[in-house]
Design an enzyme around this catalytic site. Sequence first.
Site, PDB file in Angstrom:
ATOM      1  N   ASN A   1      -8.737 -23.311 -29.584  1.00 42.21           N
ATOM      2  CA  ASN A   1      -8.194 -21.960 -29.627  1.00 42.21           C
ATOM      3  C   ASN A   1      -7.773 -21.671 -31.061  1.00 42.21           C
ATOM      4  OD1 ASN A   1      -6.204 -19.710 -29.442  1.00 42.21           O
ATOM      5  ND2 ASN A   1      -6.701 -19.874 -27.270  1.00 42.21           N
ATOM      6  N   GLY A   2      -8.156 -20.522 -31.576  1.00 41.47           N
ATOM      7  CA  GLY A   2      -7.884 -20.168 -32.970  1.00 41.47           C
ATOM      8  C   GLY A   2      -6.523 -19.561 -33.237  1.00 41.47           C
TER       9      GLY A   2
END
Length: 162
Positions: A40-41
Amino acid sequence: MTRKTHFPPIVDDRTRVLILGSLPGEASLKAGRYYAHPRNGFWRLTGAVIGRDLQAMDYEARLAALGAAGIGLWDVVASAERAGSLDAAIRSPQAADLRALVAGLPGLRAAAFNGGAAARLGMRQLAGAAIPLLALPSSSPAHARPFAGKLEGWSVLKPFLD
């Protein structure tokens, strides 16, 4: 199907921007932490926005850095049935009380929604709020888009944090 619930909000009197996700995914629920999926960024994006390397920090330090920058976290869904982590799989959602949270944050300048599902659900709940409502590109790895494109979308947060 098991009902999944959100985490408590992470806000304080310094919160100027509230970032709202939909509902924590499996990795986050298992870890008991926001945005725990390693792909997840979120931490990379918010770190770039505030000029800090959040990925290099432990979870508590990440939260402290966000708080110092004026960023709070919560979700638009209090609980829902969902198999897996995809927003498209959310069934029978119960809304979080966003209006009450926003009303209790006198320094709040904007609410930002991490992804389309959060924006769809959250903007309805906060319709007519006295703050800007911002839709951000999803930080999820399921939302395939280059980092630079996502960061451009997330950069709209900067003026509300200055």
